[in-house]
Design a protein around this motif. Structure first.
Motif, mmCIF file in Angstrom:
data_model
loop_
_atom_site.group_PDB
_atom_site.id
_atom_site.type_symbol
_atom_site.label_atom_id
_atom_site.label_comp_id
_atom_site.label_asym_id
_atom_site.label_seq_id
_atom_site.Cartn_x
_atom_site.Cartn_y
_atom_site.Cartn_z
ATOM 1 N N THR A 238 0.857 -1.187 0.000
ATOM 2 C CA THR A 238 0.000 0.000 0.000
ATOM 3 C C THR A 238 0.895 1.240 0.000
ATOM 4 O O THR A 238 2.063 1.184 0.418
ATOM 5 C CB THR A 238 -0.919 0.048 1.240
ATOM 6 O OG1 THR A 238 -0.118 0.110 2.420
ATOM 7 C CG2 THR A 238 -1.828 -1.169 1.289
ATOM 8 N N TYR A 239 0.324 2.344 -0.453
ATOM 9 C CA TYR A 239 1.067 3.607 -0.458
ATOM 10 C C TYR A 239 0.065 4.746 -0.355
ATOM 11 O O TYR A 239 -0.960 4.744 -1.053
ATOM 12 C CB TYR A 239 1.898 3.764 -1.737
ATOM 13 C CG TYR A 239 2.797 4.972 -1.718
ATOM 14 C CD1 TYR A 239 4.098 4.873 -1.240
ATOM 15 C CD2 TYR A 239 2.350 6.212 -2.161
ATOM 16 C CE1 TYR A 239 4.942 5.986 -1.202
ATOM 17 C CE2 TYR A 239 3.174 7.330 -2.132
ATOM 18 C CZ TYR A 239 4.463 7.209 -1.640
ATOM 19 O OH TYR A 239 5.282 8.305 -1.602
ATOM 20 N N THR A 240 0.351 5.711 0.482
ATOM 21 C CA THR A 240 -0.518 6.869 0.660
ATOM 22 C C THR A 240 0.035 8.043 -0.139
ATOM 23 O O THR A 240 1.166 8.471 0.082
ATOM 24 C CB THR A 240 -0.622 7.266 2.139
ATOM 25 O OG1 THR A 240 -1.149 6.167 2.883
ATOM 26 C CG2 THR A 240 -1.541 8.475 2.299
ATOM 27 N N VAL A 241 -0.753 8.535 -1.097
ATOM 28 C CA VAL A 241 -0.345 9.680 -1.917
ATOM 29 C C VAL A 241 -0.638 10.968 -1.161
ATOM 30 O O VAL A 241 -1.739 11.152 -0.631
ATOM 31 C CB VAL A 241 -1.092 9.676 -3.266
ATOM 32 C CG1 VAL A 241 -0.744 10.918 -4.075
ATOM 33 C CG2 VAL A 241 -0.761 8.421 -4.050
ATOM 34 N N ARG A 242 0.323 11.858 -1.134
ATOM 35 C CA ARG A 242 0.178 13.130 -0.420
ATOM 36 C C ARG A 242 -0.199 14.225 -1.421
ATOM 37 O O ARG A 242 0.657 14.704 -2.169
ATOM 38 C CB ARG A 242 1.473 13.461 0.314
ATOM 39 C CG ARG A 242 1.826 12.435 1.387
ATOM 40 C CD ARG A 242 3.293 12.493 1.778
ATOM 41 N NE ARG A 242 3.603 11.514 2.801
ATOM 42 C CZ ARG A 242 3.832 10.222 2.555
ATOM 43 N NH1 ARG A 242 3.774 9.763 1.316
ATOM 44 N NH2 ARG A 242 4.107 9.391 3.533
ATOM 45 N N LEU A 243 -1.432 14.596 -1.435
ATOM 46 C CA LEU A 243 -1.923 15.589 -2.384
ATOM 47 C C LEU A 243 -1.677 17.001 -1.874
ATOM 48 O O LEU A 243 -1.783 17.267 -0.674
ATOM 49 C CB LEU A 243 -3.422 15.381 -2.641
ATOM 50 C CG LEU A 243 -3.826 14.044 -3.260
ATOM 51 C CD1 LEU A 243 -5.350 13.972 -3.390
ATOM 52 C CD2 LEU A 243 -3.171 13.850 -4.620
ATOM 53 N N VAL A 244 -1.344 17.894 -2.807
ATOM 54 C CA VAL A 244 -1.172 19.310 -2.470
ATOM 55 C C VAL A 244 -2.007 20.136 -3.433
ATOM 56 O O VAL A 244 -2.337 19.698 -4.542
ATOM 57 C CB VAL A 244 0.312 19.747 -2.555
ATOM 58 C CG1 VAL A 244 1.162 18.955 -1.583
ATOM 59 C CG2 VAL A 244 0.836 19.615 -3.975
ATOM 60 N N ARG A 245 -2.352 21.332 -3.019
ATOM 61 C CA ARG A 245 -3.112 22.231 -3.884
ATOM 62 C C ARG A 245 -2.223 22.754 -5.010
ATOM 63 O O ARG A 245 -1.048 23.044 -4.793
ATOM 64 C CB ARG A 245 -3.666 23.404 -3.077
ATOM 65 C CG ARG A 245 -4.698 22.998 -2.038
ATOM 66 C CD ARG A 245 -5.981 22.528 -2.681
ATOM 67 N NE ARG A 245 -7.005 22.208 -1.685
ATOM 68 C CZ ARG A 245 -8.218 21.750 -1.976
ATOM 69 N NH1 ARG A 245 -8.551 21.552 -3.248
ATOM 70 N NH2 ARG A 245 -9.080 21.488 -1.021
ATOM 71 N N PRO A 246 -2.763 22.879 -6.217
ATOM 72 C CA PRO A 246 -1.951 23.357 -7.339
ATOM 73 C C PRO A 246 -1.906 24.872 -7.403
ATOM 74 O O PRO A 246 -2.623 25.567 -6.681
ATOM 75 C CB PRO A 246 -2.710 22.798 -8.551
ATOM 76 C CG PRO A 246 -4.151 22.843 -8.109
ATOM 77 C CD PRO A 246 -4.136 22.524 -6.631
ATOM 78 N N VAL A 247 -1.040 25.370 -8.279
ATOM 79 C CA VAL A 247 -1.029 26.793 -8.608
ATOM 80 C C VAL A 247 -1.700 26.955 -9.972
ATOM 81 O O VAL A 247 -1.501 26.142 -10.871
ATOM 82 C CB VAL A 247 0.393 27.374 -8.643
ATOM 83 C CG1 VAL A 247 0.986 27.432 -7.259
ATOM 84 C CG2 VAL A 247 1.298 26.581 -9.580
ATOM 85 N N LEU A 248 -2.509 27.980 -10.112
ATOM 86 C CA LEU A 248 -3.170 28.263 -11.382
ATOM 87 C C LEU A 248 -2.215 29.064 -12.258
ATOM 88 O O LEU A 248 -1.745 30.128 -11.868
ATOM 89 C CB LEU A 248 -4.453 29.062 -11.153
ATOM 90 C CG LEU A 248 -5.160 29.564 -12.415
ATOM 91 C CD1 LEU A 248 -5.743 28.393 -13.202
ATOM 92 C CD2 LEU A 248 -6.259 30.561 -12.061
ATOM 93 N N ILE A 249 -1.903 28.535 -13.448
ATOM 94 C CA ILE A 249 -1.138 29.310 -14.421
ATOM 95 C C ILE A 249 -2.062 29.622 -15.592
ATOM 96 O O ILE A 249 -2.917 28.813 -15.961
ATOM 97 C CB ILE A 249 0.127 28.570 -14.908
ATOM 98 C CG1 ILE A 249 -0.234 27.253 -15.610
ATOM 99 C CG2 ILE A 249 1.076 28.322 -13.746
ATOM 100 C CD1 ILE A 249 0.948 26.590 -16.290
ATOM 101 N N HIS A 250 -1.906 30.813 -16.151
ATOM 102 C CA HIS A 250 -2.784 31.208 -17.243
ATOM 103 C C HIS A 250 -2.124 32.294 -18.061
ATOM 104 O O HIS A 250 -1.111 32.886 -17.668
ATOM 105 C CB HIS A 250 -4.162 31.656 -16.721
ATOM 106 C CG HIS A 250 -4.122 32.680 -15.624
ATOM 107 N ND1 HIS A 250 -4.899 33.816 -15.621
ATOM 108 C CD2 HIS A 250 -3.391 32.751 -14.477
ATOM 109 C CE1 HIS A 250 -4.680 34.508 -14.528
ATOM 110 N NE2 HIS A 250 -3.756 33.886 -13.821
#
Length: 201
Positions: free
Chosen positions: A36-48
């Motif tokens: 098993t492995y726990t993925v560590r999610l982070v908030r992204p940055v918006l590029i435009h």
């Protein structure tokens, strides 16, 4: 003597509202695939930003794509936020946005814009032009497409007979700045949006 090819196991994850994650295990080099492995999610940055043509007019339907430069080998870990290619399509006013990159990847971004009727924009590398990072964040980055020219001709065999369905490749093989076409029944081909100047067919 041939070098051994170590088996690799990759998992690429994407969830709306979070940055993409890449997991990699180099099996055979001492790494073991966990149960098993726990993925560590982070908030992204918006590029435009915006895409315009050679005359400065907004271009709708252009493709804007970005990659991330890979983490150096000595800094490799099982988990990182590198991506191979993320893209967006411009709207009627030439605007685009991507909201899938982790904040630490901003300085590693490189990419550009393309459209079938125009030549591709110059590729930008944030690591070489750090000021582009802020332009991507505040939406002031403008990618300029060039004037596209049409390349056309005919493919014949050694007896001067037309060859239908032949593949025609414009540009250096293996480069992202290339275009392909197939010949018609009479051996003719036409490719629009090619870069002006000397090239390879």
């Amino acid at each position: 003597m041939a070098l051994p090819i170590w088996p690799r196991y990759w998992i690429l994850t994407h969830m709306e509202g979070y940055a993409d994650v890449r997991l990699r295990w180099q099996l055979g080099q001492g790494e073991v695939l966990p149960e098993t492995y726990t993925v560590r999610l982070v908030r992204p940055v918006l590029i435009h930003g915006r895409v315009v043509d050679a005359a400065g007019n907004p271009v709708a339907g252009a493709t804007v794509g970005f990659n991330t430069e890979n983490v150096a080998a000595e800094g490799m870990t099982v988990e990182d936020h590198c991506v191979d290619y993320l893209r967006a399509t411009t709207d009627a006013n030439g605007w685009w946005q991507i909201n899938r990159f982790a904040p630490e990847m901003l300085q590693r971004l490189f990419g550009g814009a393309s459209h079938p009727e125009h030549s591709q924009s110059e590729s930008i590398y944030v690591s070489r032009q750090p000021e582009l990072a802020q332009q991507l964040l505040d939406g002031t980055l403008v990618l300029h497409l060039g004037e596209g020219i049409t390349v056309h001709g005919t493919v014949l065999d050694q007896n001067q007979q037309p060859i239908p369905n032949a593949q025609v490749h414009i540009g250096v093989v293996g480069s992202s700045r290339t275009q392909d076409a197939r010949t018609q029944d009479d051996g003719s081909f036409k490719v629009v949006g090619c870069n002006p100047g000397k090239g390879i067919v």
